[in-house]
Design a protein around this motif. Structure first.
Motif, short mmCIF file in Angstrom:
data_model
loop_
_atom_site.label_atom_id
_atom_site.label_comp_id
_atom_site.label_asym_id
_atom_site.label_seq_id
_atom_site.Cartn_x
_atom_site.Cartn_y
_atom_site.Cartn_z
N GLY A 148 52.79 -14.65 56.72
CA GLY A 148 53.47 -15.45 55.55
C GLY A 148 53.24 -15.05 54.08
O GLY A 148 52.54 -13.92 54.01
N GLY A 149 53.30 -15.63 53.22
CA GLY A 149 53.11 -15.51 51.86
C GLY A 149 52.84 -16.58 50.80
O GLY A 149 52.77 -17.81 51.29
N ILE A 150 52.17 -16.22 49.91
CA ILE A 150 51.53 -17.05 48.71
C ILE A 150 52.25 -16.65 47.49
O ILE A 150 52.50 -15.46 47.26
N ARG A 151 52.68 -17.74 46.75
CA ARG A 151 53.23 -17.17 45.55
C ARG A 151 52.58 -18.18 44.41
O ARG A 151 52.28 -19.36 44.65
N ALA A 152 52.28 -17.85 43.16
CA ALA A 152 51.77 -18.63 42.13
C ALA A 152 52.57 -18.31 40.75
O ALA A 152 53.17 -17.26 40.65
N ARG A 153 52.67 -19.45 39.97
CA ARG A 153 53.53 -19.38 38.75
C ARG A 153 52.46 -20.06 37.78
O ARG A 153 52.33 -21.12 37.90
N ARG A 154 52.32 -19.26 36.68
CA ARG A 154 51.62 -19.93 35.38
C ARG A 154 52.26 -20.85 34.89
O ARG A 154 53.54 -20.74 34.35
N ILE A 155 51.98 -22.01 34.69
CA ILE A 155 52.92 -23.16 34.17
C ILE A 155 52.35 -23.38 32.81
O ILE A 155 53.15 -24.32 31.88
#
Length: 156
Positions: A148-155
């Motif tokens: 699978g995969g993991i994603r992050a976005r600085r908010i």
């Protein structure tokens, strides 16, 4: 609310107009890591396992992920858990967000891949932290892998 938005102009907060990435430390910064099916991780029943991880710097992040569970043809499955945590190979408390589960009576799905999407979870970090994509399954008879995969976005 009259006058509340009077100082907002079209140039107050511009988005990108091309296919570039936000700079490190900027709102919109994007971090991703994925394990493809060809590199799936072998699972041990009822044991949490790290699939992959990302390193996030101090700031406020939304993190999401997805885990694909792949049983062998004769594997009997009763539960699958996909989660995101800042502690390696550890399931967080249910209800803390970033947690997806599927439970059932024992089932032999063949080699049918089951994907669990993890809703966004907020990490407000004071320093660089590793965030893990974690899978756990309860099964008998044979074997199970996950990728699978993991994603992050600085908010902010």
């Amino acid at each position: 609310l009259a006058g509340f938005f009077t100082n907002v102009t079209a140039t107050s907060l511009l988005g990108t107009t091309t296919n570039d990435n936000a700079a490190a430390g900027a709102v919109g910064e994007y971090v991703v890591s994925a394990i493809e099916s060809a590199s799936a991780i072998s699972l041990t029943t009822a044991t949490a396992a790290d699939l992959t991880s990302i390193s996030l710097t101090a700031g406020d992040w939304d993190v999401t992920g997805a885990v694909a569970f792949v049983p062998a043809a004769t594997t009997s499955v009763t539960a699958e858990i996909a989660t995101i945590n800042n502690t390696s190979a550890t399931l967080p408390t249910v209800g803390d967000g970033g947690y997806a589960t599927r439970t059932q009576a024992a089932e032999v799905p063949g080699v049918l891949t089951d994907v669990l999407d993890i809703a966004p979870v907020r990490f407000s970090l004071s320093g660089t932290t590793t965030i893990y994509l974690i899978a756990q399954a309860n099964f008998t008879i044979s074997t199970m892998t996950a990728y699978g995969g993991i994603r992050a976005r600085r908010i902010r």
